[in-house]
Design an enzyme around this catalytic site. Structure first.
Site, PDB file in Angstrom:
ATOM      1  N   ASP A   1     -53.388 -37.803  46.465  1.00  0.00           N
ATOM      2  CA  ASP A   1     -52.283 -38.753  46.293  1.00  0.00           C
ATOM      3  C   ASP A   1     -52.840 -40.180  46.315  1.00  0.00           C
ATOM      4  O   ASP A   1     -53.946 -40.424  46.802  1.00  0.00           O
ATOM      5  CB  ASP A   1     -51.281 -38.541  47.430  1.00  0.00           C
ATOM      6  CG  ASP A   1     -50.190 -39.579  47.459  1.00  0.00           C
ATOM      7  OD1 ASP A   1     -49.567 -39.821  46.409  1.00  0.00           O
ATOM      8  OD2 ASP A   1     -49.967 -40.172  48.536  1.00  0.00           O
TER       9      ASP A   1
ATOM     10  N   ASP B   1     -50.651 -43.729  46.817  1.00  0.00           N
ATOM     11  CA  ASP B   1     -50.041 -44.635  47.798  1.00  0.00           C
ATOM     12  C   ASP B   1     -49.948 -43.978  49.170  1.00  0.00           C
ATOM     13  O   ASP B   1     -49.418 -42.880  49.320  1.00  0.00           O
ATOM     14  CB  ASP B   1     -48.650 -45.065  47.325  1.00  0.00           C
ATOM     15  CG  ASP B   1     -48.727 -45.940  46.086  1.00  0.00           C
ATOM     16  OD1 ASP B   1     -49.047 -47.125  46.217  1.00  0.00           O
ATOM     17  OD2 ASP B   1     -48.494 -45.409  44.980  1.00  0.00           O
TER      18      ASP B   1
ATOM     19  N   LYS C   1     -45.603 -31.857  42.095  1.00  0.00           N
ATOM     20  CA  LYS C   1     -47.056 -31.931  42.241  1.00  0.00           C
ATOM     21  C   LYS C   1     -47.656 -30.538  42.447  1.00  0.00           C
ATOM     22  O   LYS C   1     -48.747 -30.249  41.964  1.00  0.00           O
ATOM     23  CB  LYS C   1     -47.424 -32.848  43.410  1.00  0.00           C
ATOM     24  CG  LYS C   1     -47.167 -34.329  43.157  1.00  0.00           C
ATOM     25  CD  LYS C   1     -47.734 -35.171  44.287  1.00  0.00           C
ATOM     26  CE  LYS C   1     -47.540 -36.656  44.051  1.00  0.00           C
ATOM     27  NZ  LYS C   1     -48.225 -37.479  45.069  1.00  0.00           N
TER      28      LYS C   1
END
Length: 285
Positions: A7, A9, A214
């Site tokens: 990931d 952020d 995801k």
């Protein structure tokens, strides 16, 4: 481990929205070791490129919360879109309820021309209702939204349905500082059978096709690369990372992750300001 999905952020990026030298070096070392490094983010692909092109690092990119997959050369490999009628209904509601919103497409992130004004009005209302509150955290949350690249501004969402070229709707984000507005969004869409509803930060909710997450994107990519899921790892911090951490052979939560993400992870690394990704690659895999 043959593949690592990461990931951005709150994970690879520190609080200054930068890739630390320690994390950058860890990515390069992983690639030298033959590990497939995959960026998996709620951001748009072109936004990811604005971060990685200056570094000279090429990876597979899962973007828009799993709705889109690009190969390391930037070619579109797969995408899942929100039905256009459904997108119209969602955006009509967000606009009528005065939400700040973002529409992720293949070419731009569309957002209202008066988007900053909408959030400034919310901040003023929040300040009036909570005079002792520290607004710096809220302002920082807004700046994270503004820091993305590829914005295009519209006066109304209806412009997107009047464009000469048809638009693919990958992801729609609603944002508010008010808990009741966020809860209204969740309540409205949490049981929608055609949508995936997640959040990548405290003040937003995000909608994409039910076929997009995801986790689903990681499974699709691992199959394409002939890598067993047991040989994959994933690391993240937010609710939109949950499906990815569950799908991977080893799910790792950041030290700064939500508690419900830590609870489903196989391991917890350091925070994003402590180079948690580099630590994970060195000590936890």
């Amino acid at each position: 481990m043959k593949l690592i999905a990461i990931d951005l952020d709150g994970t690879l990026l520190n609080s200054k929205h930068q890739v630390s030298l320690e994390n950058e070096n860890a990515l390069r070392q992983a690639q030298r070791d033959g590990i497939e490094v995959v960026v998996s983010t709620g951001r748009a692909h072109f936004d990811v490129m604005s971060i990685f092109e200056p570094l000279g690092i090429k990876t597979w990119v899962i973007s828009a919360n799993g709705a889109v997959i690009h190969d390391p050369e930037g070619r579109l490999y797969h995408h899942e879109t929100i039905d256009k009628k459904r997108a119209y209904d969602i955006l009509s509601w967000l606009e009528s309820e005065n939400y700040y919103y973002e529409v992720f497409t293949g070419s731009a992130i569309y957002t209202p021309q008066n988007g900053r004004e909408l959030l400034d009005v919310e901040l003023d209302r929040f300040r009036s209702a909570n005079p002792e509150a520290d607004l710096s955290v809220l302002k920082q949350a807004a700046e994270v939204q503004y820091s993305q690249s590829g914005f295009a501004y519209i006066n109304s969402f209806q412009e997107l349905f009047e464009a000469d070229e048809p638009i693919d709707f990958y992801n729609i984000l609603g944002f508010s500082f008010f808990k009741e507005k966020l809860e209204a969004g969740w309540k409205r869409y949490e049981h929608a059978e055609d949508l995936t509803l997640v959040s990548s930060a405290e003040h937003n909710f995000e909608l994409s096709s039910r076929k997009a997450s995801k986790g689903q994107a990681l499974k699709r990519l691992a199959k394409q690369l002939n890598i067993p899921l047991e040989e994959t790892a994933a690391v993240g911090d937010s609710l939109n990372d949950k499906s990815m951490l569950e799908a991977a052979g080893k799910g790792v939560a950041m030290g700064n992750a939500r508690e419900d993400i830590k609870s489903i992870a196989d391991a917890v690394t350091l925070t994003n300001d402590e180079h948690g990704v580099a630590h994970m690659m060195k000590h936890l895999l």
